[in-house]
Design a protein around this motif. Sequence first.
Motif, PDB file in Angstrom:
ATOM      1  N   LEU A  28     -12.602  25.110  30.231  1.00 56.96           N
ATOM      2  CA  LEU A  28     -14.009  24.957  29.858  1.00 56.96           C
ATOM      3  C   LEU A  28     -14.170  23.963  28.710  1.00 56.96           C
ATOM      4  N   LEU A  29     -13.282  24.026  27.734  1.00 51.49           N
ATOM      5  CA  LEU A  29     -13.331  23.078  26.617  1.00 51.49           C
ATOM      6  C   LEU A  29     -13.084  21.652  27.100  1.00 51.49           C
ATOM      7  N   ALA A  30     -12.171  21.486  28.047  1.00 49.01           N
ATOM      8  CA  ALA A  30     -11.896  20.150  28.581  1.00 49.01           C
ATOM      9  C   ALA A  30     -13.114  19.611  29.324  1.00 49.01           C
ATOM     10  N   ILE A  31     -13.783  20.456  30.102  1.00 53.82           N
ATOM     11  CA  ILE A  31     -14.995  20.030  30.807  1.00 53.82           C
ATOM     12  C   ILE A  31     -16.064  19.582  29.818  1.00 53.82           C
ATOM     13  N   ILE A  32     -16.253  20.369  28.756  1.00 56.67           N
ATOM     14  CA  ILE A  32     -17.249  20.022  27.742  1.00 56.67           C
ATOM     15  C   ILE A  32     -16.864  18.739  27.017  1.00 56.67           C
ATOM     16  N   ALA A  33     -15.581  18.616  26.660  1.00 55.15           N
ATOM     17  CA  ALA A  33     -15.119  17.446  25.919  1.00 55.15           C
ATOM     18  C   ALA A  33     -15.323  16.165  26.719  1.00 55.15           C
ATOM     19  N   PHE A  34     -14.962  16.186  27.999  1.00 57.87           N
ATOM     20  CA  PHE A  34     -15.123  14.979  28.812  1.00 57.87           C
ATOM     21  C   PHE A  34     -16.586  14.681  29.086  1.00 57.87           C
ATOM     22  N   TRP A  35     -17.419  15.727  29.166  1.00 50.90           N
ATOM     23  CA  TRP A  35     -18.851  15.479  29.317  1.00 50.90           C
ATOM     24  C   TRP A  35     -19.412  14.798  28.066  1.00 50.90           C
ATOM     25  N   LEU A  36     -18.999  15.258  26.895  1.00 52.78           N
ATOM     26  CA  LEU A  36     -19.460  14.639  25.648  1.00 52.78           C
ATOM     27  C   LEU A  36     -18.989  13.191  25.534  1.00 52.78           C
ATOM     28  N   LEU A  37     -17.784  12.920  26.019  1.00 56.31           N
ATOM     29  CA  LEU A  37     -17.263  11.552  25.964  1.00 56.31           C
ATOM     30  C   LEU A  37     -18.074  10.589  26.824  1.00 56.31           C
ATOM     31  N   GLU A  38     -18.818  11.112  27.776  1.00 58.07           N
ATOM     32  CA  GLU A  38     -19.618  10.243  28.628  1.00 58.07           C
ATOM     33  C   GLU A  38     -20.774   9.593  27.869  1.00 58.07           C
ATOM     34  N   PHE A  39     -21.092  10.111  26.682  1.00 59.05           N
ATOM     35  CA  PHE A  39     -22.198   9.540  25.914  1.00 59.05           C
ATOM     36  C   PHE A  39     -21.846   8.195  25.281  1.00 59.05           C
ATOM     37  N   GLN A  40     -20.557   7.949  25.056  1.00 60.76           N
ATOM     38  CA  GLN A  40     -20.172   6.655  24.502  1.00 60.76           C
ATOM     39  C   GLN A  40     -20.142   5.615  25.629  1.00 60.76           C
ATOM     40  N   THR A  41     -20.359   4.356  25.262  1.00 57.70           N
ATOM     41  CA  THR A  41     -20.489   3.281  26.253  1.00 57.70           C
ATOM     42  C   THR A  41     -19.307   2.324  26.267  1.00 57.70           C
ATOM     43  N   ILE A  42     -18.320   2.578  25.435  1.00 59.00           N
ATOM     44  CA  ILE A  42     -17.162   1.674  25.364  1.00 59.00           C
ATOM     45  C   ILE A  42     -16.228   1.887  26.546  1.00 59.00           C
ATOM     46  N   TRP A  43     -16.109   3.134  26.979  1.00 61.43           N
ATOM     47  CA  TRP A  43     -15.122   3.514  27.984  1.00 61.43           C
ATOM     48  C   TRP A  43     -15.785   4.423  29.006  1.00 61.43           C
ATOM     49  N   SER A  44     -15.698   4.082  30.290  1.00 62.34           N
ATOM     50  CA  SER A  44     -16.288   4.889  31.352  1.00 62.34           C
ATOM     51  C   SER A  44     -15.346   6.021  31.727  1.00 62.34           C
ATOM     52  N   VAL A  45     -15.698   7.219  31.315  1.00 62.19           N
ATOM     53  CA  VAL A  45     -14.863   8.389  31.579  1.00 62.19           C
ATOM     54  C   VAL A  45     -14.758   8.654  33.076  1.00 62.19           C
ATOM     55  N   VAL A  46     -15.889   8.565  33.782  1.00 60.42           N
ATOM     56  CA  VAL A  46     -15.895   8.846  35.211  1.00 60.42           C
ATOM     57  C   VAL A  46     -15.046   7.824  35.964  1.00 60.42           C
ATOM     58  N   GLN A  47     -15.210   6.555  35.634  1.00 58.21           N
ATOM     59  CA  GLN A  47     -14.432   5.524  36.304  1.00 58.21           C
ATOM     60  C   GLN A  47     -12.935   5.684  36.020  1.00 58.21           C
ATOM     61  N   TRP A  48     -12.607   6.137  34.817  1.00 64.69           N
ATOM     62  CA  TRP A  48     -11.211   6.320  34.429  1.00 64.69           C
ATOM     63  C   TRP A  48     -10.554   7.476  35.162  1.00 64.69           C
ATOM     64  N   GLY A  49     -11.264   8.598  35.306  1.00 63.37           N
ATOM     65  CA  GLY A  49     -10.610   9.810  35.785  1.00 63.37           C
ATOM     66  C   GLY A  49     -10.961  10.273  37.176  1.00 63.37           C
ATOM     67  N   ALA A  50     -11.905   9.600  37.852  1.00 58.00           N
ATOM     68  CA  ALA A  50     -12.309  10.038  39.186  1.00 58.00           C
ATOM     69  C   ALA A  50     -11.182   9.854  40.201  1.00 58.00           C
ATOM     70  N   LEU A  51     -11.237  10.666  41.253  1.00 53.79           N
ATOM     71  CA  LEU A  51     -10.282  10.529  42.350  1.00 53.79           C
ATOM     72  C   LEU A  51     -10.830   9.460  43.305  1.00 53.79           C
TER      73      LEU A  51
END
Length: 268
Positions: A28-51
């Motif tokens: 649950l903490l990992a889900i929350i942490a990665f969701w919060l990281l989506e607010f920054q615009t330097i690095w695309s979390v979804v593009q980095w970690g998606a299957l």
Amino acid sequence: MTTPRRSTPAPFQSGYLVRLPLFTRLVLLAIIAFWLLEFQTIWSVVQWGALIPEEINLGTMYRLNTYPIIHTGFFHALFNALALTPLLERFEAEHGTLTAVALFIGPLSTVPAGLYILIERGILHMNTSVVGASVWVFLLLGSESIKTYKSHPNFSLGPYKIPTWTSPLFACVVVSILVSNVSFLGHMCAILVGYLLGLGYLKVFVPPEKVLRWIEGKLNLLGRLPHYVSVDQKTYGRYGVLPTSNAPGASGNSTPMSFLGSNQRLGA
């Protein structure tokens, strides 16, 4: 005679969250942490970690493990977390924390991912990317349906007797109809792996209890880690309750693999 199963508390029941076992909390903490990281615009979390089938190579194998904890928005993360929490909490309580870690970081992430890539890329020649913890939700629903089938083979729908193991398939179809832009194929792959788990075919991936006890004792995990569930604390044994008798009767965008979904699209 069968052992009655422990009832699963609702996620918002008083005191429920403070009793969650360790691995469930970390997920649950990992889900929350990665969701919060989506607010920054330097690095695309979804593009980095998606299957993303076309992006899988020796340098990006981490995607086989990251896609379940990455989501495409607040509601996607929220609904998946709400659906996953009671199922994952129950699994960890029944099998122990180390077993949960070994399975969910290993085959319960990589096997559905591999099956999805094989069908999506190898057979359908498509490249739809997927993210979301609903892969684990449908996997656990599939496993639970097999366990339920052992004691209650059918449920009644009007005059019809429906096999209980088909319930996750109905849920998958309903979610796909009611919620736009979810991965039907991803959910089906998860259900299939859940069936294999419920039938016991994935036991080979679980370390022997002697090894787990040695690790727990050597590192004193039970004494050092709050909310840790040891091999000897688990509720119903490593693979849950197995009844001995049956009841009478017979590309940059990512498609959410969401249980209750998101309105964003996976793939182009």
